[in-house]
Design an enzyme around this catalytic site. Sequence first.
Site, mmCIF file in Angstrom:
data_model
loop_
_atom_site.group_PDB
_atom_site.id
_atom_site.type_symbol
_atom_site.label_atom_id
_atom_site.label_comp_id
_atom_site.label_asym_id
_atom_site.label_seq_id
_atom_site.Cartn_x
_atom_site.Cartn_y
_atom_site.Cartn_z
ATOM 1 N N GLY A 14 48.340 57.778 42.241
ATOM 2 C CA GLY A 14 48.144 56.325 42.353
ATOM 3 C C GLY A 14 48.685 55.578 41.142
ATOM 4 O O GLY A 14 49.241 56.181 40.218
ATOM 5 N N SER A 129 34.961 49.448 37.791
ATOM 6 C CA SER A 129 35.703 48.191 37.931
ATOM 7 C C SER A 129 34.893 46.999 37.457
ATOM 8 O O SER A 129 33.679 46.946 37.639
ATOM 9 C CB SER A 129 36.061 47.987 39.417
ATOM 10 O OG SER A 129 36.558 46.677 39.634
ATOM 11 N N TYR A 153 33.613 46.920 48.231
ATOM 12 C CA TYR A 153 34.351 47.714 47.235
ATOM 13 C C TYR A 153 33.584 47.729 45.907
ATOM 14 O O TYR A 153 33.279 48.783 45.365
ATOM 15 C CB TYR A 153 35.758 47.148 46.999
ATOM 16 C CG TYR A 153 36.362 47.653 45.712
ATOM 17 C CD1 TYR A 153 36.426 46.830 44.586
ATOM 18 C CD2 TYR A 153 36.811 48.954 45.598
ATOM 19 C CE1 TYR A 153 36.932 47.297 43.393
ATOM 20 C CE2 TYR A 153 37.325 49.434 44.407
ATOM 21 C CZ TYR A 153 37.376 48.596 43.303
ATOM 22 O OH TYR A 153 37.873 49.075 42.116
ATOM 23 N N LYS A 157 31.507 50.867 43.863
ATOM 24 C CA LYS A 157 31.690 51.302 42.475
ATOM 25 C C LYS A 157 30.361 51.255 41.718
ATOM 26 O O LYS A 157 30.015 52.145 40.947
ATOM 27 C CB LYS A 157 32.728 50.414 41.776
ATOM 28 C CG LYS A 157 34.151 50.665 42.228
ATOM 29 C CD LYS A 157 34.624 52.070 41.867
ATOM 30 C CE LYS A 157 36.085 52.295 42.203
ATOM 31 N NZ LYS A 157 36.539 53.660 41.800
ATOM 32 N N PHE A 182 39.398 45.886 33.886
ATOM 33 C CA PHE A 182 39.596 44.509 34.301
ATOM 34 C C PHE A 182 40.859 44.489 35.166
ATOM 35 O O PHE A 182 40.875 45.229 36.178
ATOM 36 C CB PHE A 182 39.520 43.582 33.081
ATOM 37 C CG PHE A 182 38.064 43.350 32.743
ATOM 38 C CD1 PHE A 182 37.263 44.382 32.263
ATOM 39 C CD2 PHE A 182 37.465 42.125 33.004
ATOM 40 C CE1 PHE A 182 35.896 44.195 32.026
ATOM 41 C CE2 PHE A 182 36.095 41.923 32.755
ATOM 42 C CZ PHE A 182 35.323 42.957 32.273
ATOM 43 N N GLY A 299 36.005 35.122 48.277
ATOM 44 C CA GLY A 299 35.572 36.251 47.442
ATOM 45 C C GLY A 299 36.055 36.158 46.012
ATOM 46 O O GLY A 299 35.542 36.862 45.135
HETATM 47 C C1 WQD Z 1 44.266 37.753 40.219
HETATM 48 C C2 WQD Z 1 44.267 36.242 40.219
HETATM 49 C C3 WQD Z 1 43.673 35.279 42.338
HETATM 50 C C4 WQD Z 1 47.240 36.719 44.471
HETATM 51 C C5 WQD Z 1 41.853 42.891 41.675
HETATM 52 C C6 WQD Z 1 40.992 43.671 42.604
HETATM 53 C C7 WQD Z 1 39.785 44.150 41.846
HETATM 54 C C8 WQD Z 1 40.229 44.940 40.639
HETATM 55 C C9 WQD Z 1 41.166 44.146 39.767
HETATM 56 C C10 WQD Z 1 40.221 47.322 41.016
HETATM 57 C C11 WQD Z 1 43.083 35.634 40.974
HETATM 58 C C12 WQD Z 1 45.121 34.928 41.970
HETATM 59 C C13 WQD Z 1 46.271 36.467 43.503
HETATM 60 C C14 WQD Z 1 48.020 35.653 44.976
HETATM 61 C C15 WQD Z 1 46.850 34.133 43.522
HETATM 62 N N1 WQD Z 1 40.861 46.157 41.053
HETATM 63 N N2 WQD Z 1 46.097 35.199 43.033
HETATM 64 N N3 WQD Z 1 47.801 34.386 44.471
HETATM 65 O O1 WQD Z 1 41.351 39.820 42.680
HETATM 66 O O2 WQD Z 1 41.259 39.559 40.138
HETATM 67 O O3 WQD Z 1 41.153 41.793 41.151
HETATM 68 O O4 WQD Z 1 42.265 43.720 40.610
HETATM 69 O O5 WQD Z 1 39.179 47.556 40.512
HETATM 70 O O6 WQD Z 1 39.042 44.951 42.702
HETATM 71 O O7 WQD Z 1 40.611 42.793 43.613
HETATM 72 O O8 WQD Z 1 43.289 40.533 41.219
HETATM 73 O O9 WQD Z 1 45.719 40.141 41.321
HETATM 74 O O10 WQD Z 1 44.356 39.843 43.446
HETATM 75 O O11 WQD Z 1 44.133 38.175 41.588
HETATM 76 O O12 WQD Z 1 46.674 32.976 43.093
HETATM 77 O O13 WQD Z 1 48.913 35.822 45.874
HETATM 78 O O14 WQD Z 1 45.445 35.788 40.884
HETATM 79 O O15 WQD Z 1 43.019 34.161 42.929
HETATM 80 O O16 WQD Z 1 42.687 34.445 40.307
HETATM 81 P P1 WQD Z 1 41.703 40.325 41.326
HETATM 82 P P2 WQD Z 1 44.444 39.709 41.967
#
Ligand code: WQD
Length: 343
Positions: A14, A129, A153, A157, A182, A299
């Site tokens: 991964g 996470s 999810y 965790k 993070f 979410g």
């Molecule tokens: C980051 C920011 C979005 C996509 C993820 C996983 C979480 C953890 C960490 C494993 C947010 C914004 C995103 C887009 C946007 N992984 N965004 N447009 O959700 O913080 O966390 O990685 O443990 O489980 O969900 O990451 O990259 O999806 O979003 O504006 O097309 O970017 O709203 O503020 P996230 P992300």
Amino acid sequence: MAPRTTVLVTGGAGFIGSHTCVELLDHGYDVVVVDDYSNSSPGALDRVAKIAARPPVAVHELDLLDRRALSRVFDEHRIDAVIHFAARKAVGESVELPVEYYDTNVGGTTALLRVMRDHEVHRLVFSSSCSIYGAAARVPITEQDPAAPTNPYAASKWLCEQVLADTCRHLPELSVLALRYFNPVGAHPSGLLGEVPRTAVPNNVMPYLARVAAGRLPGLSVFGDDYPTADGTGVRDYIHVMDVAEGHRAALEHLDDESGMRVFNLGTGQGTSVLELVAAFQRACGRPIPYEITGRRPGDVSALVADPGGVARAWNWTTRRDLAAMCEDAWRFQECNPSGYPD
Ligand code: WQD
């Protein structure tokens, strides 16, 4: 010459697992990988072998829920410690498939613990996470802040951490370090290893930006600019995947500090908004990134930023790479691998 320490890496093909394999191999560990390739590619392990000082000792394709198959791996190799990455990790998907998420993430962890116990392997680094904090009341977040998972999810965790804590109380010789990542982003600086989303359109922002810059997507939808943050867009603590990999090597080296369960955040302590990330990525790739502001993503939380003081005090360890390096390395990987790994 002392025998090498052999580390079993579950989910080693991964994104974070493969970068961690490179880090361990480059620092004298023997690595055995198990992966079911449900969210990864064997091609990543070919790249690991290409980059690292040595290839993994062995790669076994298996489902962790198959305890007999997993037990055979422990029979074949003298495993000294385990790093457990294998899990389903998409927040949105977990809402649609909660049973599969608990089965894979919690069931996979209990299956691993049973086989470790049977083979008297007592050292484990667990991939947790920051999402367990939910909509944290404050930032930066410390390990003492309450868990408030808001999706299956994150709850899986958090449940795994409870299982590990209870198991440590049951098996006093067991030493477990749970690392709450993070936002891991970026790629190996060689351009050979990086983040290859399995979905046609990436869920996460950094691989999405890379594809916009490459002209494979028209523009970024910025999910909301009405959050209580400086520019209204979501704030996250982006951490370079190579820092995450180094953090796992540091954890391995501190597993014997004491037995029992310990939990650490893995972040930089720096918050970056979506618009700040867009600007940083534009500087890294030298191209404009079209974007439009759209509604919030269900979410999402406003801000998640780590207090990284836990590992700094316990291990004298800090991250070393900045946001520019994260964007430059992610862009280099995109340019070198327009369509991901050749399977
Ligand atoms: C980051 C920011 C979005 C996509 C993820 C996983 C979480 C953890 C960490 C494993 C947010 C914004 C995103 C887009 C946007 N992984 N965004 N447009 O959700 O913080 O966390 O990685 O443990 O489980 O969900 O990451 O990259 O999806 O979003 O504006 O097309 O970017 O709203 O503020 P996230 P992300």
